[in-house]
Design an enzyme around this catalytic site. Sequence first.
Site, mmCIF file in Angstrom:
data_model
loop_
_atom_site.group_PDB
_atom_site.id
_atom_site.type_symbol
_atom_site.label_atom_id
_atom_site.label_comp_id
_atom_site.label_asym_id
_atom_site.label_seq_id
_atom_site.Cartn_x
_atom_site.Cartn_y
_atom_site.Cartn_z
ATOM 1 N N LYS A 107 0.836 -1.196 0.000
ATOM 2 C CA LYS A 107 0.000 0.000 0.000
ATOM 3 C C LYS A 107 0.876 1.253 0.000
ATOM 4 O O LYS A 107 1.831 1.349 0.786
ATOM 5 C CB LYS A 107 -0.920 0.012 1.215
ATOM 6 C CG LYS A 107 -2.033 -1.026 1.144
ATOM 7 C CD LYS A 107 -3.028 -0.712 0.045
ATOM 8 C CE LYS A 107 -4.168 -1.706 0.021
ATOM 9 N NZ LYS A 107 -5.176 -1.394 -1.019
ATOM 10 N N ASP A 138 -0.106 -0.353 -4.628
ATOM 11 C CA ASP A 138 -1.517 0.017 -4.769
ATOM 12 C C ASP A 138 -1.731 1.386 -4.142
ATOM 13 O O ASP A 138 -1.564 1.568 -2.933
ATOM 14 C CB ASP A 138 -2.387 -1.033 -4.073
ATOM 15 C CG ASP A 138 -3.877 -0.745 -4.199
ATOM 16 O OD1 ASP A 138 -4.251 0.195 -4.930
ATOM 17 O OD2 ASP A 138 -4.671 -1.470 -3.568
ATOM 18 N N GLU A 164 -1.139 -0.365 -9.118
ATOM 19 C CA GLU A 164 -2.589 -0.542 -9.088
ATOM 20 C C GLU A 164 -3.302 0.774 -8.787
ATOM 21 O O GLU A 164 -2.997 1.447 -7.812
ATOM 22 C CB GLU A 164 -2.943 -1.584 -8.025
ATOM 23 C CG GLU A 164 -4.430 -1.902 -7.913
ATOM 24 C CD GLU A 164 -4.702 -3.023 -6.923
ATOM 25 O OE1 GLU A 164 -5.784 -3.004 -6.305
ATOM 26 O OE2 GLU A 164 -3.834 -3.909 -6.759
ATOM 27 N N ASP A 190 -8.422 -1.252 -10.531
ATOM 28 C CA ASP A 190 -9.239 -1.936 -9.520
ATOM 29 C C ASP A 190 -10.555 -1.188 -9.339
ATOM 30 O O ASP A 190 -11.609 -1.627 -9.818
ATOM 31 C CB ASP A 190 -8.477 -2.029 -8.201
ATOM 32 C CG ASP A 190 -9.297 -2.640 -7.065
ATOM 33 O OD1 ASP A 190 -10.394 -3.185 -7.337
ATOM 34 O OD2 ASP A 190 -8.870 -2.584 -5.911
ATOM 35 N N LYS A 214 -12.676 -8.798 -8.382
ATOM 36 C CA LYS A 214 -13.060 -9.286 -7.064
ATOM 37 C C LYS A 214 -14.478 -9.832 -7.149
ATOM 38 O O LYS A 214 -15.383 -9.151 -7.664
ATOM 39 C CB LYS A 214 -12.973 -8.159 -6.034
ATOM 40 C CG LYS A 214 -11.560 -7.595 -5.900
ATOM 41 C CD LYS A 214 -11.469 -6.447 -4.918
ATOM 42 C CE LYS A 214 -10.026 -5.934 -4.814
ATOM 43 N NZ LYS A 214 -9.876 -4.800 -3.878
#
Length: 330
Positions: A107, A138, A164, A190, A214
């Site tokens: 992250k 991300d 991401e 995403d 997802k």
Amino acid sequence: MLPDLAELLRTARVVALPMTTRFRGITVREAVLFEGPQGWTEFSPFVEYDDDESAAWLHAAIDFGWREAPEPLRDRIPVNATVPAVAAADVAAILDRYPGVRTAKVKVAEPGQTLADDLARVSAVRDHLGPEGRIRVDANTFWNVDEAEHAIHALAPFDLEYVEQPCATVEELAEIRRRTAYMGVPIAADESVRKAADPLAVAQAGAADLLIVKAQPLGGIHSALRIVAAAGLPVVVSSAIDTSVGIAMGAHLAAAVPNLEFDCGLGTVAMFVHDVADEPLLPVDGFIPVRRPTVSAERLNALAADADRRQWWLDRLRRCYRVVERATAL
């Protein structure tokens, strides 16, 4: 066929799972589990999501509990470690929870932190994984295009697998992909897939090199597979901090994706202090198995949310059911 609401409520259990490290602003993950003909299933949209968005998660739960999963193409799924926005000194302890994993998602762009914090964290991950390890970062939409270009340039020496969702919109993703093409760092989408009115828009715009998919936000395994087929891009199957039940849904999705090129974000049960399954779907030698976990009554009781949170979630389940019911009737 949509099962009756009473059938969902009959076995519904609301759980609250403490997390090992603060992630996405939370230290406890709440979820509703209920049992269908195919086994236990999960409904766990984040608390800030409205009913229309959350209804897709309920559709996914019903899909996994009442519909047979597609025939698997593999019986285990390679997974990545997830490194929250922790201090560099804490990275090794995080990665040690993912035995045998060769890939880490880190992250970055955490509000209140700096690019220097991100660089230190990613450097610690590279030191721990070694030169053969794979690192993906991300940003969760928190950079604008100029910030993203600067950050990707600074992070590129760590040999990134991809970045991401560096920016929020499809147009921004297309721009940052154009600006950073010379660095050879792929761009993954995403939020531009799972939160978009049209999950295919980012692929159609040429704004990403790969997609993060997802199962819950996309309405379930079968819906997600249709999106994967239509997009025509490589995908990473990931989770939304699910219990082992939700992770099993993701694993069955990953098992049915042709040409699975990337390690998947399905190792996140390692982020919980306790899980609902007798045998949690934790990474072993870098993989998780494709199976439905056995849910322990003792664990459900031990992890039960308090009465107020239980009522909040069951009321939400009822509201989202009405949204699904209306959509199904169209």
